[in-house]
Design a protein around this motif. Structure first.
Motif, PDB file in Angstrom:
ATOM      1  N   ILE A  78       0.863  -1.187   0.000  1.00  0.00           N
ATOM      2  CA  ILE A  78       0.000   0.000   0.000  1.00  0.00           C
ATOM      3  C   ILE A  78       0.897   1.233   0.000  1.00  0.00           C
ATOM      4  O   ILE A  78       1.746   1.396   0.876  1.00  0.00           O
ATOM      5  CB  ILE A  78      -0.936   0.000   1.229  1.00  0.00           C
ATOM      6  N   ILE A  79       0.694   2.090  -0.973  1.00  0.00           N
ATOM      7  CA  ILE A  79       1.491   3.320  -1.057  1.00  0.00           C
ATOM      8  C   ILE A  79       0.616   4.494  -0.627  1.00  0.00           C
ATOM      9  O   ILE A  79      -0.299   4.895  -1.329  1.00  0.00           O
ATOM     10  CB  ILE A  79       2.035   3.531  -2.487  1.00  0.00           C
ATOM     11  N   HIS A  80       0.933   5.009   0.565  1.00  0.00           N
ATOM     12  CA  HIS A  80       0.187   6.183   1.041  1.00  0.00           C
ATOM     13  C   HIS A  80       0.739   7.460   0.432  1.00  0.00           C
ATOM     14  O   HIS A  80       0.040   8.469   0.356  1.00  0.00           O
ATOM     15  CB  HIS A  80       0.270   6.280   2.572  1.00  0.00           C
ATOM     16  N   HIS A  81       2.005   7.422   0.048  1.00  0.00           N
ATOM     17  CA  HIS A  81       2.669   8.634  -0.468  1.00  0.00           C
ATOM     18  C   HIS A  81       3.846   8.172  -1.324  1.00  0.00           C
ATOM     19  O   HIS A  81       4.643   7.345  -0.888  1.00  0.00           O
ATOM     20  CB  HIS A  81       3.136   9.465   0.728  1.00  0.00           C
ATOM     21  N   LEU A  82       3.925   8.731  -2.523  1.00  0.00           N
ATOM     22  CA  LEU A  82       4.892   8.202  -3.489  1.00  0.00           C
ATOM     23  C   LEU A  82       6.220   8.940  -3.529  1.00  0.00           C
ATOM     24  O   LEU A  82       7.092   8.608  -4.340  1.00  0.00           O
ATOM     25  CB  LEU A  82       4.248   8.211  -4.892  1.00  0.00           C
ATOM     26  N   GLU A  83       6.424   9.945  -2.697  1.00  0.00           N
ATOM     27  CA  GLU A  83       7.716  10.636  -2.760  1.00  0.00           C
ATOM     28  C   GLU A  83       8.833   9.592  -2.610  1.00  0.00           C
ATOM     29  O   GLU A  83       8.703   8.631  -1.840  1.00  0.00           O
ATOM     30  CB  GLU A  83       7.809  11.708  -1.659  1.00  0.00           C
ATOM     31  N   PRO A  84       9.941   9.752  -3.343  1.00  0.00           N
ATOM     32  CA  PRO A  84      10.943   8.675  -3.394  1.00  0.00           C
ATOM     33  C   PRO A  84      11.578   8.309  -2.052  1.00  0.00           C
ATOM     34  O   PRO A  84      12.169   7.229  -1.948  1.00  0.00           O
ATOM     35  CB  PRO A  84      11.984   9.229  -4.375  1.00  0.00           C
ATOM     36  N   MET A 145      -2.555  16.484  -0.995  1.00  0.00           N
ATOM     37  CA  MET A 145      -1.687  17.636  -0.671  1.00  0.00           C
ATOM     38  C   MET A 145      -1.244  17.665   0.786  1.00  0.00           C
ATOM     39  O   MET A 145      -0.871  18.712   1.290  1.00  0.00           O
ATOM     40  CB  MET A 145      -2.345  18.968  -1.061  1.00  0.00           C
ATOM     41  N   VAL A 146      -1.237  16.506   1.412  1.00  0.00           N
ATOM     42  CA  VAL A 146      -0.600  16.448   2.730  1.00  0.00           C
ATOM     43  C   VAL A 146       0.618  15.506   2.601  1.00  0.00           C
ATOM     44  O   VAL A 146       0.675  14.493   3.237  1.00  0.00           O
ATOM     45  CB  VAL A 146      -1.548  15.892   3.823  1.00  0.00           C
ATOM     46  N   HIS A 147       1.345  15.593   1.672  1.00  0.00           N
ATOM     47  CA  HIS A 147       2.160  16.577   1.066  1.00  0.00           C
ATOM     48  C   HIS A 147       2.053  16.674  -0.454  1.00  0.00           C
ATOM     49  O   HIS A 147       2.230  17.734  -1.012  1.00  0.00           O
ATOM     50  CB  HIS A 147       3.591  16.235   1.566  1.00  0.00           C
ATOM     51  N   TRP A 148       1.763  15.553  -1.137  1.00  0.00           N
ATOM     52  CA  TRP A 148       1.624  15.531  -2.591  1.00  0.00           C
ATOM     53  C   TRP A 148       0.151  15.274  -2.932  1.00  0.00           C
ATOM     54  O   TRP A 148      -0.624  14.902  -2.042  1.00  0.00           O
ATOM     55  CB  TRP A 148       2.487  14.401  -3.177  1.00  0.00           C
ATOM     56  N   PRO A 149      -0.215  15.394  -4.207  1.00  0.00           N
ATOM     57  CA  PRO A 149      -1.641  15.215  -4.540  1.00  0.00           C
ATOM     58  C   PRO A 149      -2.160  13.790  -4.307  1.00  0.00           C
ATOM     59  O   PRO A 149      -3.355  13.589  -4.164  1.00  0.00           O
ATOM     60  CB  PRO A 149      -1.694  15.530  -6.040  1.00  0.00           C
ATOM     61  N   GLU A 150      -1.261  12.805  -4.317  1.00  0.00           N
ATOM     62  CA  GLU A 150      -1.710  11.405  -4.188  1.00  0.00           C
ATOM     63  C   GLU A 150      -1.730  10.932  -2.733  1.00  0.00           C
ATOM     64  O   GLU A 150      -2.056   9.772  -2.477  1.00  0.00           O
ATOM     65  CB  GLU A 150      -0.795  10.500  -5.028  1.00  0.00           C
ATOM     66  N   ARG A 202       3.090  24.661   3.856  1.00  0.00           N
ATOM     67  CA  ARG A 202       2.466  25.383   2.740  1.00  0.00           C
ATOM     68  C   ARG A 202       1.051  24.863   2.474  1.00  0.00           C
ATOM     69  O   ARG A 202       0.177  25.594   2.018  1.00  0.00           O
ATOM     70  CB  ARG A 202       3.337  25.208   1.491  1.00  0.00           C
ATOM     71  N   TYR A 203       0.851  23.572   2.774  1.00  0.00           N
ATOM     72  CA  TYR A 203      -0.435  22.942   2.456  1.00  0.00           C
ATOM     73  C   TYR A 203      -1.360  22.896   3.671  1.00  0.00           C
ATOM     74  O   TYR A 203      -2.223  22.012   3.772  1.00  0.00           O
ATOM     75  CB  TYR A 203      -0.181  21.535   1.892  1.00  0.00           C
ATOM     76  N   SER A 204      -1.160  23.838   4.599  1.00  0.00           N
ATOM     77  CA  SER A 204      -1.939  23.821   5.845  1.00  0.00           C
ATOM     78  C   SER A 204      -3.461  23.751   5.622  1.00  0.00           C
ATOM     79  O   SER A 204      -4.147  23.016   6.347  1.00  0.00           O
ATOM     80  CB  SER A 204      -1.596  25.043   6.697  1.00  0.00           C
ATOM     81  N   PRO A 205      -4.020  24.485   4.646  1.00  0.00           N
ATOM     82  CA  PRO A 205      -5.474  24.350   4.459  1.00  0.00           C
ATOM     83  C   PRO A 205      -5.882  22.913   4.121  1.00  0.00           C
ATOM     84  O   PRO A 205      -6.941  22.442   4.559  1.00  0.00           O
ATOM     85  CB  PRO A 205      -5.773  25.306   3.288  1.00  0.00           C
ATOM     86  N   MET A 206      -5.018  22.207   3.387  1.00  0.00           N
ATOM     87  CA  MET A 206      -5.333  20.812   3.051  1.00  0.00           C
ATOM     88  C   MET A 206      -5.128  19.909   4.270  1.00  0.00           C
ATOM     89  O   MET A 206      -5.823  18.906   4.429  1.00  0.00           O
ATOM     90  CB  MET A 206      -4.467  20.338   1.875  1.00  0.00           C
TER      91      MET A 206
END
Ligand code: FEO
Length: 400
Positions: A78-84, A145-150, A202-206
């Protein structure tokens, strides 16, 4: 190599410490390294939750083999976030476990194709979908956007674990202990704030949108992809994140200044005296030529007040101060009371530009703005002290 550590009866931490990378995202210093948390659920199906950076692959595989056995299989990743930092090892994992299905959302699938050329064996889930593993199941919450769109989280209702991705995580390796009650948690809270303010802020609203999704969940364990696992006081880190993403701050002031020959520094020192005269103890002074900007941004996020000091350099703001301001603009910090002071030789520029920065970013300017030619005299230093007193008074009266 550390062993896999049980988090509950069938959930294991299989994360790895990275003490070799010196700059996270090639920007942010890692004086005490960073940890990539990964989890394994051993149920009728075997699920791996997030992976690790490529650089940490060998220790990671050793740990997985240690718990799975040499012939052990993984049914799904399961990938919750794809940043490398969490997915760099995925192409190799795919080769070692060719039957392993990758589970992510629509954006994860899109990004996997572009980042690693992985286009098959990907199961796309939507918000609210559940994945049955046997006795356990995972419910997916899309938190873009907590941190990336995915980015997404998952919740395991039997153990009440929230697998939260980057949210609630921070810098620092897990040295022996991995839980909030087995580590120096005060150190980690500082590093979680540095991670939040520089990377997620930066993504605080999200983040706020994501926080509303958690309100109806009973969370007993917060399991992020960096930093400690919160099992003793999960409500503590959820509350901190809620406050930070609402720009709520503590009573205190950051003074960030640049100074070539000590004149602006004397003005900054006088402003600090003014803060102290008003009884303010939480004063954090940063020389921008010495403090890494990530620590200044962390403190700006922590405290209500900010005093900026800069000499004029080539008719503009001192370059390292300019870099700080550009980053503060990018991070979209809000709700801060700001004082300005500065010096110039034969033509000004820095004070005007810093004042514009305050106005353009909807921050609150506190008077007086103090600008001197070359070196401050006694009267001008008193103006700096007055600025300090005014900023202290301002934050004492402000709510939130
Ligand atoms: Fe830890 Fe946004 O990656």
């Amino acid at each position: 190599m550390q062993s896999a550590v049980p988090v509950t009866d069938s959930v294991y931490w299989v994360g790895v410490n990275d003490r070799r990378t010196s700059l996270f995202e090639a920007i942010w210093p890692l004086p005490k390294g960073v940890c990539y948390n990964s989890y394994l659920i051993l149920d009728r199906k075997v699920a791996l939750l997030d992976a690790v950076k490529e650089i940490s692959l060998s220790g990671y595989l050793e740990k997985l083999r240690g718990i799975l056995g040499p012939q052990g299989k993984i049914d799904c990743l399961i990938i919750h976030h794809l940043e490398p930092d969490h997915s760099g090892s995925v192409p190799v994992l795919r080769e070692i476990f060719p039957q392993m299905k990758i589970v992510g959302n629509k954006r994860t699938a899109e990004f996997l194709g572009r980042l690693y050329g992985i286009k098959h064996g990907v199961e796309v889930v939507r918000d609210g979908d559940e994945l049955e593993l046997g006795g356990k199941k995972l419910k997916f919450l899309l938190t873009p956007m907590v941190h990336w769109p995915e980015t997404m989280m998952s919740y395991e209702p039997a153990d009440k674990i929230l697998f939260s991705g980057d949210a609630f995580g921070g810098f620092g390796t897990l040295d022996g202990g991995i839980f909030d009650d087995t580590l120096d948690i005060a150190y980690f809270e500082d590093e979680i704030l540095r991670y939040f303010s520089n990377i997620v802020g930066r993504y605080s609203p999200m983040v706020q949108k994501a926080m509303t999704r958690l309100k109806d969940l009973e969370v007993k364990i917060v399991a992020p992809t960096h930093g400690p696992i919160w099992r003793k006081r999960p409500e503590r880190i959820i509350d901190l994140y809620d406050r930070w993403s609402r720009y709520e701050a503590e009573r205190g002031v950051v003074i960030a200044y640049g100074s070539m020959y000590g004149n602006t520094e004397r003005m900054a020192e006088a402003a600090a005296e003014g803060l102290s005269e008003q009884g303010l103890a939480a004063v954090r002074v940063h020389n921008v030529s010495r403090s890494h900007v990530s620590y200044i941004i962390r403190d700006v996020w922590r405290y209500k007040g900010l005093i900026l000091g800069s000499p004029t350099y080539d008719t503009k703001i001192f370059p390292l101060m300019d870099s700080l301001l550009r980053l503060l603009e990018t991070k979209m910090v809000k709700k801060r009371a700001v004082g300005i002071l500065g010096s110039y030789g034969w033509a000004g520029g820095a004070v005007k530009a810093m004042t514009e920065f305050v106005k353009n970013n909807s921050l609150e300017l506190v008077e007086p703005v103090v600008e001197v030619q070359f070196a401050p005299d006694a009267g001008e230093l008193e103006q700096c002290r007055r600025l300090g007193r005014n900023v202290a008074g301002h934050i004492r009266e402000s709510s939130g």
